[in-house]
Design a protein around this motif. Structure first.
Motif, short mmCIF file in Angstrom:
data_model
loop_
_atom_site.label_atom_id
_atom_site.label_comp_id
_atom_site.label_asym_id
_atom_site.label_seq_id
_atom_site.Cartn_x
_atom_site.Cartn_y
_atom_site.Cartn_z
N ARG A 83 0.84 -1.22 0.00
CA ARG A 83 0.00 0.00 0.00
C ARG A 83 0.86 1.25 0.00
NH1 ARG A 83 -2.22 3.25 4.15
NH2 ARG A 83 -4.11 4.30 3.47
N SER A 84 1.93 1.25 0.78
CA SER A 84 2.78 2.45 0.82
C SER A 84 3.54 2.64 -0.49
CB SER A 84 3.75 2.38 2.01
OG SER A 84 4.67 1.35 1.83
N ILE A 85 3.94 1.57 -1.14
CA ILE A 85 4.60 1.70 -2.43
C ILE A 85 3.65 2.29 -3.46
CG2 ILE A 85 5.57 0.39 -4.38
CD1 ILE A 85 6.85 -1.47 -2.28
N ILE A 86 2.42 1.79 -3.48
CA ILE A 86 1.43 2.31 -4.43
C ILE A 86 1.16 3.78 -4.16
CG2 ILE A 86 -1.01 2.16 -5.08
CD1 ILE A 86 -0.74 -0.91 -4.66
N ARG A 87 1.00 4.14 -2.88
CA ARG A 87 0.73 5.54 -2.54
C ARG A 87 1.92 6.45 -2.93
NH1 ARG A 87 -4.14 7.09 -2.00
NH2 ARG A 87 -3.42 8.82 -0.74
N MET A 88 3.14 5.98 -2.70
CA MET A 88 4.30 6.80 -3.06
C MET A 88 4.37 7.02 -4.56
SD MET A 88 7.40 5.92 -0.46
CE MET A 88 7.47 4.20 -0.87
N ARG A 89 4.07 6.01 -5.35
CA ARG A 89 4.05 6.19 -6.80
C ARG A 89 2.96 7.18 -7.21
NH1 ARG A 89 4.25 1.16 -10.28
NH2 ARG A 89 5.43 2.53 -11.65
N HIS A 90 1.84 7.12 -6.51
CA HIS A 90 0.74 8.05 -6.77
C HIS A 90 1.18 9.49 -6.47
CE1 HIS A 90 -3.47 9.10 -7.23
NE2 HIS A 90 -3.46 9.71 -6.05
N TYR A 91 1.87 9.67 -5.36
CA TYR A 91 2.36 11.00 -5.00
C TYR A 91 3.41 11.48 -5.98
CZ TYR A 91 0.00 10.14 -0.57
OH TYR A 91 -0.94 9.86 0.39
N ASN A 96 5.03 15.14 -10.42
CA ASN A 96 5.40 15.32 -11.82
C ASN A 96 4.37 16.19 -12.56
OD1 ASN A 96 7.80 13.89 -11.76
ND2 ASN A 96 6.79 11.94 -12.16
N GLU A 97 3.12 16.03 -12.21
CA GLU A 97 2.08 16.86 -12.83
C GLU A 97 2.25 18.32 -12.46
OE1 GLU A 97 -2.72 17.30 -12.38
OE2 GLU A 97 -1.88 15.27 -12.33
N ILE A 98 2.53 18.59 -11.20
CA ILE A 98 2.76 19.97 -10.76
C ILE A 98 4.03 20.52 -11.41
CG2 ILE A 98 3.30 21.41 -8.77
CD1 ILE A 98 1.48 19.56 -7.12
N ARG A 99 5.03 19.68 -11.54
CA ARG A 99 6.29 20.12 -12.15
C ARG A 99 6.09 20.50 -13.62
NH1 ARG A 99 10.99 15.91 -12.43
NH2 ARG A 99 9.87 15.36 -14.31
N ARG A 100 5.24 19.75 -14.31
CA ARG A 100 4.96 20.07 -15.71
C ARG A 100 4.20 21.39 -15.84
NH1 ARG A 100 3.92 14.30 -16.61
NH2 ARG A 100 1.87 14.74 -15.76
N LYS A 101 3.31 21.66 -14.90
CA LYS A 101 2.50 22.88 -14.97
C LYS A 101 3.28 24.13 -14.56
CE LYS A 101 -1.98 20.76 -14.05
NZ LYS A 101 -3.09 20.68 -13.08
N HIS A 102 4.20 23.99 -13.61
CA HIS A 102 4.90 25.15 -13.05
C HIS A 102 6.40 24.98 -13.26
CE1 HIS A 102 1.16 26.36 -11.17
NE2 HIS A 102 1.02 25.11 -10.78
N SER A 103 6.97 25.87 -13.99
CA SER A 103 8.40 25.76 -14.32
C SER A 103 9.29 25.97 -13.10
CB SER A 103 8.76 26.76 -15.41
OG SER A 103 8.52 28.08 -14.96
N ILE A 104 8.82 26.71 -12.12
CA ILE A 104 9.66 26.99 -10.95
C ILE A 104 9.95 25.70 -10.16
CG2 ILE A 104 7.79 27.55 -9.35
CD1 ILE A 104 9.66 29.81 -8.33
N ILE A 105 9.01 24.77 -10.16
CA ILE A 105 9.20 23.51 -9.44
C ILE A 105 10.22 22.63 -10.17
CG2 ILE A 105 8.04 21.44 -8.59
CD1 ILE A 105 7.18 23.94 -7.16
N GLY A 106 10.22 22.71 -11.49
CA GLY A 106 11.14 21.89 -12.28
C GLY A 106 12.60 22.16 -11.98
N GLU A 107 12.91 23.34 -11.52
CA GLU A 107 14.28 23.68 -11.17
C GLU A 107 14.78 22.91 -9.95
OE1 GLU A 107 14.51 27.88 -10.57
OE2 GLU A 107 13.55 28.33 -12.48
N PHE A 108 13.86 22.55 -9.06
CA PHE A 108 14.25 21.93 -7.80
C PHE A 108 14.09 20.42 -7.78
CE2 PHE A 108 12.65 26.22 -6.72
CZ PHE A 108 13.84 26.76 -6.30
N ILE A 109 13.27 19.88 -8.68
CA ILE A 109 12.96 18.45 -8.68
C ILE A 109 13.43 17.85 -9.99
CG2 ILE A 109 11.13 16.73 -8.55
CD1 ILE A 109 9.47 18.76 -7.02
#
Length: 110
Positions: A83-91, A96-109
Motif C-alpha cells: 500500500r505504501s509503495i502504491i501511494r508513493m508512486r501516486h504521490y 510530476n504533474e505539478i512540475r509540468r505545470k509550473h516551471s519553478i518547481i522543475g528547477e528543484f525536482i
C-alpha cells in the motif's frame, strides 16, 4: 501581473510540500510494515533454534495459533508495504504533474 505569478508559484510550492509530507507518511507506513514482517521471522527462528527441546506433537496446540498469528502478521506487513509503495508512486505522479505545470518547481525536482 508579477504578483499573480508569484502567488501561483507559492501555491505550487506549498502543494509539493504537502505531497512530500504525505510521501513521508507513506515511508513511515512502509517502515512499520517491515517491522511487522520482521516479528514473525524472529519468532519462527527462535522456535526452530529451540526445536530440539520440545516435541512438535506435544506443543501443537500452541504452534497452530502461533502459526496463524504469524501468517496474519505477514499478510498485514505485506499489505502495509504494498500500500505504501502504491501511494508513493501516486504521490510521485502528482509531483510530476505539478512540475509540468509550473516551471519553478522543475528547477528543484529532477
Amino acid at each position: 501581473m508579477s504578483e499573480d505569478i508569484n502567488k501561483i508559484d507559492s501555491i505550487a510550492i506549498n502543494e509539493v510540500q504537502l505531497i512530500l509530507a504525505e510521501k513521508r507518511t507513506s515511508l513511515a507506513v512502509m517502515r512499520t510494515g517491515i517491522a511487522v514482517l520482521a516479528l514473525p521471522l524472529s519468532v519462527m527462528s527462535v522456535l526452530i533454534a529451540t526445536s530440539k527441546y520440545y516435541d512438535v506433537i506435544h506443543v501443537l496446540h500452541f504452534l497452530v495459533p502461533l502459526g496463524a498469528l504469524n501468517l496474519a502478521l505477514i499478510v498485514f506487513g505485506a499489505y502495509l508495504i504494498i500500500r505504501s509503495i502504491i501511494r508513493m508512486r501516486h504521490y510521485d505522479g502528482f509531483i510530476n504533474e505539478i512540475r509540468r505545470k509550473h516551471s519553478i518547481i522543475g528547477e528543484f525536482i529532477e
